[in-house]
Design an enzyme around this catalytic site. Sequence first.
Site, PDB file in Angstrom:
ATOM      1  N   GLY A 132       3.238   6.359   8.194  1.00 39.93           N
ATOM      2  CA  GLY A 132       4.595   6.634   7.719  1.00 39.93           C
ATOM      3  C   GLY A 132       5.583   5.573   8.162  1.00 39.93           C
ATOM      4  O   GLY A 132       6.630   5.381   7.546  1.00 39.93           O
ATOM      5  N   ASN A 133       5.258   4.857   9.255  1.00 41.17           N
ATOM      6  CA  ASN A 133       6.064   3.708   9.662  1.00 41.17           C
ATOM      7  C   ASN A 133       5.837   2.509   8.748  1.00 41.17           C
ATOM      8  O   ASN A 133       6.645   1.575   8.720  1.00 41.17           O
ATOM      9  CB  ASN A 133       5.748   3.285  11.093  1.00 41.17           C
ATOM     10  CG  ASN A 133       6.508   4.077  12.140  1.00 41.17           C
ATOM     11  OD1 ASN A 133       5.947   4.959  12.780  1.00 41.17           O
ATOM     12  ND2 ASN A 133       7.791   3.768  12.315  1.00 41.17           N
ATOM     13  N   SER A 134       4.728   2.523   8.018  1.00 41.90           N
ATOM     14  CA  SER A 134       4.366   1.383   7.175  1.00 41.90           C
ATOM     15  C   SER A 134       5.510   0.995   6.248  1.00 41.90           C
ATOM     16  O   SER A 134       6.090   1.836   5.563  1.00 41.90           O
ATOM     17  CB  SER A 134       3.133   1.716   6.334  1.00 41.90           C
ATOM     18  OG  SER A 134       1.993   1.876   7.138  1.00 41.90           O
ATOM     19  N   ASP A 150      -0.044  -7.498   1.172  1.00 40.26           N
ATOM     20  CA  ASP A 150       0.423  -6.131   1.435  1.00 40.26           C
ATOM     21  C   ASP A 150       1.954  -6.071   1.455  1.00 40.26           C
ATOM     22  O   ASP A 150       2.554  -5.426   2.310  1.00 40.26           O
ATOM     23  CB  ASP A 150      -0.141  -5.583   2.740  1.00 40.26           C
ATOM     24  CG  ASP A 150       0.036  -4.054   2.845  1.00 40.26           C
ATOM     25  OD1 ASP A 150       0.133  -3.396   1.792  1.00 40.26           O
ATOM     26  OD2 ASP A 150       0.097  -3.535   3.972  1.00 40.26           O
ATOM     27  N   HIS A 163       0.820  -1.215   0.000  1.00 42.70           N
ATOM     28  CA  HIS A 163       0.000   0.000   0.000  1.00 42.70           C
ATOM     29  C   HIS A 163       0.856   1.268   0.000  1.00 42.70           C
ATOM     30  O   HIS A 163       0.366   2.349  -0.331  1.00 42.70           O
ATOM     31  CB  HIS A 163      -0.975   0.000   1.186  1.00 42.70           C
ATOM     32  CG  HIS A 163      -0.360   0.289   2.516  1.00 42.70           C
ATOM     33  ND1 HIS A 163      -0.016  -0.689   3.422  1.00 42.70           N
ATOM     34  CD2 HIS A 163      -0.032   1.460   3.118  1.00 42.70           C
ATOM     35  CE1 HIS A 163       0.485  -0.137   4.510  1.00 42.70           C
ATOM     36  NE2 HIS A 163       0.489   1.169   4.362  1.00 42.70           N
TER      37      HIS A 163
END
Length: 417
Positions: free
Chosen positions: A367-369, A298, A268
């Site tokens: 934003g850590n994703s 994902d 994503h």
Amino acid sequence: MKRIFYGLLTVSSFLLIGCGASVMSIQVPQTKRPIDVSSYQLPKVGVAKVSSSLIPGSVIGGHFDGLARVKQQHYYAQGFVGAEWESQYKKIIAEELSNAGYSTSIPSSLFDSDESFNARFLIGGTITKSVLQSFGSFAGNYTEDLVEIDWEVFDKESRKTVYKSKTSGYMKIDGVSIEVTPFAFRTCIRNFLADANLVATLKSTTSAPTVAVTTAAEVSFYESNERLDKSTNKIEAAARAVFAIRTEEGHGSGFIINPKGYALTNYHVVEGRNFFDAIFIDGKTIRVNVVKTDPSKDLALLKLTGEDYPFLALAEVQKLVLGQEVYAIGTPLTLGLSHTVSKGVVSGIRKLEKFTLVQTDASVNPGNSGGPLITADGKVAGIVSLKLAQSGIEGLGFAISPEEAVKTFQLVRMEKE
């Protein structure tokens, strides 16, 4: 007079000389109509920089007055483009790109926003010549400027300058006014966008393949990293293999899994993109291609240009224990907080239909994703994917087991580098 021209990018000071220096002869260039490219579906084009190569202090013109047109003042080159003027010129370029049918972003002066980082191609210009002349009431009462600019087009995907050109622009307006130079600049960019060779180059470059091609046998991962193992600060060393990802939709994180520059992130984070830039802890920016993706898991496999990268070894999820210390490294909330480290523990190992998830109370935010959840010895315990964000709920973050990425992309296990 001094107040009127002081802010002009090519003028820094004047000297009242009262001499009879003659008016500089200007050969007025033709202003052409930009080519409409709206039907070509070219990638996004942004604006990089406008600079000046004029020698500081060199005379570029002057102010004339009287029936005999006596030169009253010299205009001198400043030798650089100030921030205010560069902002104005970049907006002019973006406006002309948009008018010609290019996909681009017009900077907002209200919020000082510029999304040129999302573009594949970047246009930059260097002012190489300026002839600026103004005439008082008894000498014609007008201002004229001839500007010459060297243009370059940079392809962020190939990391090469793919086109160069030089154009001239001229403008003449009534009265003694600072507004003449932006008008002359606008005619320069219009003449540049009227170049058929420019359009042909962008079309041919775009037709080249953009996504790296690989086979499973080429992509390996490691159970250990001797260089990181020898580091006295393993978390700091691990952060060097983590990067921030900036896209049109926002930003995320990723990390490198072998020295050849292969990396992992969430699907994503890079959805709909073939390439982007990775920003490292030292500020270095590296081009990244999206190699393979699996939306159902994902997950995305990436390849950075170049080799010999710091990398992170992958931990085995069955060796994780409850209460074990882990650290999340990523870019929460804003790019200005890139490579933020938060500490927590392994709160649980959760089995879902398609996932094995590592639960943690380490602080993770948008934003850590795609960033790593690492153990105290610097191995990846998970790929940060989501956090439950509801009123009254805290400390529920989840990371996809690295073994899911191994199975999804058929990564080859290596014991050591």
